[in-house]
Design an enzyme around this catalytic site. Sequence first.
Site, PDB file in Angstrom:
ATOM      1  N   CYS A 277      -0.880   2.115  -3.169  1.00  0.00           N
ATOM      2  CA  CYS A 277      -0.966   3.711  -3.440  1.00  0.00           C
ATOM      3  C   CYS A 277      -0.522   4.268  -4.765  1.00  0.00           C
ATOM      4  O   CYS A 277      -1.554   4.499  -5.582  1.00  0.00           O
ATOM      5  CB  CYS A 277      -0.092   4.498  -2.496  1.00  0.00           C
ATOM      6  SG  CYS A 277      -0.561   4.434  -0.618  1.00  0.00           S
TER       7      CYS A 277
HETATM    8  N1  LIG Z   1      -0.696   1.564   3.089  1.00  0.00           N
HETATM    9  C1  LIG Z   1      -0.204   2.506   2.849  1.00  0.00           C
HETATM   10  O1  LIG Z   1       0.997   2.697   2.809  1.00  0.00           O
HETATM   11  C2  LIG Z   1      -1.412   3.650   2.704  1.00  0.00           C
HETATM   12  C3  LIG Z   1      -0.596   4.836   2.906  1.00  0.00           C
HETATM   13  C4  LIG Z   1      -1.648   6.081   2.772  1.00  0.00           C
HETATM   14  C5  LIG Z   1      -2.982   5.884   2.428  1.00  0.00           C
HETATM   15  N2  LIG Z   1      -3.310   4.696   2.310  1.00  0.00           N
HETATM   16  C6  LIG Z   1      -4.818   4.664   2.339  1.00  0.00           C
HETATM   17  O2  LIG Z   1      -5.313   4.079   3.671  1.00  0.00           O
HETATM   18  C7  LIG Z   1      -6.558   3.286   3.570  1.00  0.00           C
HETATM   19  C8  LIG Z   1      -6.290   2.132   4.036  1.00  0.00           C
HETATM   20  O3  LIG Z   1      -5.256   1.480   3.810  1.00  0.00           O
HETATM   21  P1  LIG Z   1      -4.255   0.307   4.644  1.00  0.00           P
HETATM   22  O4  LIG Z   1      -3.279   0.095   3.924  1.00  0.00           O
HETATM   23  O5  LIG Z   1      -4.242   0.623   5.883  1.00  0.00           O
HETATM   24  O6  LIG Z   1      -5.351  -0.890   4.221  1.00  0.00           O
HETATM   25  P2  LIG Z   1      -5.296  -2.322   4.923  1.00  0.00           P
HETATM   26  O7  LIG Z   1      -5.977  -3.395   4.196  1.00  0.00           O
HETATM   27  O8  LIG Z   1      -3.908  -2.790   5.533  1.00  0.00           O
HETATM   28  O9  LIG Z   1      -6.091  -2.119   6.408  1.00  0.00           O
HETATM   29  C9  LIG Z   1      -7.624  -1.936   6.319  1.00  0.00           C
HETATM   30  C10 LIG Z   1      -8.406  -2.577   7.205  1.00  0.00           C
HETATM   31  O10 LIG Z   1      -9.630  -2.214   7.374  1.00  0.00           O
HETATM   32  C11 LIG Z   1     -10.590  -3.274   7.468  1.00  0.00           C
HETATM   33  N3  LIG Z   1     -11.946  -3.250   7.113  1.00  0.00           N
HETATM   34  C12 LIG Z   1     -12.406  -3.233   5.707  1.00  0.00           C
HETATM   35  N4  LIG Z   1     -13.701  -3.230   5.882  1.00  0.00           N
HETATM   36  C13 LIG Z   1     -13.976  -3.014   6.799  1.00  0.00           C
HETATM   37  C14 LIG Z   1     -15.285  -2.526   7.719  1.00  0.00           C
HETATM   38  N5  LIG Z   1     -16.178  -2.524   6.825  1.00  0.00           N
HETATM   39  N6  LIG Z   1     -15.240  -2.450   8.849  1.00  0.00           N
HETATM   40  C15 LIG Z   1     -14.233  -2.414   9.913  1.00  0.00           C
HETATM   41  N7  LIG Z   1     -13.272  -2.744   9.256  1.00  0.00           N
HETATM   42  C16 LIG Z   1     -12.882  -2.752   7.896  1.00  0.00           C
HETATM   43  C17 LIG Z   1      -9.680  -4.466   7.105  1.00  0.00           C
HETATM   44  O11 LIG Z   1     -10.145  -5.830   7.861  1.00  0.00           O
HETATM   45  C18 LIG Z   1      -8.282  -4.267   7.371  1.00  0.00           C
HETATM   46  O12 LIG Z   1      -7.958  -4.399   8.623  1.00  0.00           O
HETATM   47  C19 LIG Z   1      -6.506   3.240   1.952  1.00  0.00           C
HETATM   48  O13 LIG Z   1      -7.566   4.376   1.334  1.00  0.00           O
HETATM   49  C20 LIG Z   1      -5.096   3.416   1.571  1.00  0.00           C
HETATM   50  O14 LIG Z   1      -5.279   3.857   0.000  1.00  0.00           O
HETATM   51  C21 LIG Z   1      -2.606   3.814   2.683  1.00  0.00           C
END
Ligand SMILES: NC(=O)c1ccc[n+]([C@@H]2O[C@H](COP(=O)([O-])OP(=O)(O)OC[C@H]3O[C@@H](n4cnc5c(N)ncnc54)[C@H](O)[C@@H]3O)[C@@H](O)[C@H]2O)c1
Length: 444
Positions: A277
């Site tokens: 982030c």
């Molecule tokens: N991690 C945090 O603390 C946090 C906090 C707020 C917002 N976000 C935002 O949330 C979003 C997700 O982040 P995250 O940390 O959960 O990521 P992550 O990498 O932990 O999870 C994303 C998941 O999406 C899956 N994926 C990717 N492409 C795909 C597809 N085409 N079809 C199906 N599944 C697919 C991946 O395999 C993975 O399991 C991002 O935009 C991030 O910036 C993250």
Amino acid sequence: MPWSPEADELKRRLVARDAVVGVVGLGYVGLPLAVEQARAGFRVVGLDDNGAKVDQVNRGENYIPDVADADLAAMVEAGRFSATTRYSDLARADVILVAVPTPLTPNKEPDLSYILAVADRIRGILRAGQLVVLESTTYPGTTEEVLRPILETSGLRVGEELFIAYSPERVDPGNAVYHTRNTPKLVGGSTAVCGELAALFYRQSLTEVVQVASPAVAEMAKVFENTYRAVNIALVNEMALLADRMGLDVWAVLEAAGTKPFGIQIFQPGPGVGGHCIPLDPFYLAWKAREYDFSTRFIELAGEINLRMPYFVVEKLQAGLNALRKPLNGASVLLLGVAYKKDINDPRESPALKVMELLEARGARVSYHDPNIPVLRPQASFTRTARSVPLDPERLKAVDAVVVTTDHSNVDYRLVADYAPFVLDTRNVMARRGITGPARIVKL
Ligand SMILES: NC(=O)c1ccc[n+]([C@@H]2O[C@H](COP(=O)([O-])OP(=O)(O)OC[C@H]3O[C@@H](n4cnc5c(N)ncnc54)[C@H](O)[C@@H]3O)[C@@H](O)[C@H]2O)c1
């Protein structure tokens, strides 16, 4: 605009909680969200293209620290939560939440490829009466300018047959107080009906929902929140650099400033910023701003200062070893903590990785101890696999220096101070715990 029969039917299902919720992307954001929806009484279908995660969910196994193992297992056991890799399984979902990664390209531009890939897959299974909500962090305009046109190729009319909204995930991994359920949720719909349906949906499971005028307001609010953190962390990091030059203790300065009961919020300096982030999201806004001939100078400056911190840590370590008549080249250095912040198990973009890389480039032999990350796999510029070493007196006596890069709660800092010859504490954890020595302890 009057409510269409499709909107009425979706509303009925949401309130009765007999709607099916699809969650695309079962990562740090998607998995807690899916479990929360199942706990609220919805049937949840989680979709991830990572088959290993899907299998784990279906076995009732948790892999995200912010999710309680028992909650996930109970929802799977009760048949309320299952996972799949097949997009066709989403056809029966009334609500589809999208929480896929939004990284940057190597030249720091938004990489929407994951959102585009998902949009392309779900447009094929869309049917009248569905609500699609984007949760991934992104620049203002993504929902209306990028997602909506793709979903509209289904032929469904937005606001009447298909409902689209943006609702940013604000989860703060490792936060003991605020989690998915009790963090206020922003929601902005493509139309008024879209916004109301999306807000109604989240109200079924979350403590507080705040509806805003449009997806763009919610998108910009989210990147502003992360920019605010990036800028304020950079501000205290700059103070740390200045205090070092002036021979002042920056932690004492900040503690003193923090006694003012109004008009100030104290952030903590450190070895740099990490995670998915703070180091990345502000650049989504900076990129979009350029379309408007606008340069976001605070964002650029904050990025510059925060990126400087791992270099400063290495300089400070070099100076500390120098005082002991030891060169960094050939020194044995133990990094304490490779997660990007305390009490989590996520090393993505962690400044510790940069510190490790810089130390190795200068000839140091680097090992790490992190109780939350037993194995560190290759990522970004970190190209090898490393394993956490045990923290014991023999090892501590054998190293030339310990660098505290993450202040995890479950580390025996007393042991470190008792046996290590020299400690560089970039988190001030030793002083916070009243630990003074016998190790020579230097703070950032
Ligand atoms: N991690 C945090 O603390 C946090 C906090 C707020 C917002 N976000 C935002 O949330 C979003 C997700 O982040 P995250 O940390 O959960 O990521 P992550 O990498 O932990 O999870 C994303 C998941 O999406 C899956 N994926 C990717 N492409 C795909 C597809 N085409 N079809 C199906 N599944 C697919 C991946 O395999 C993975 O399991 C991002 O935009 C991030 O910036 C993250």
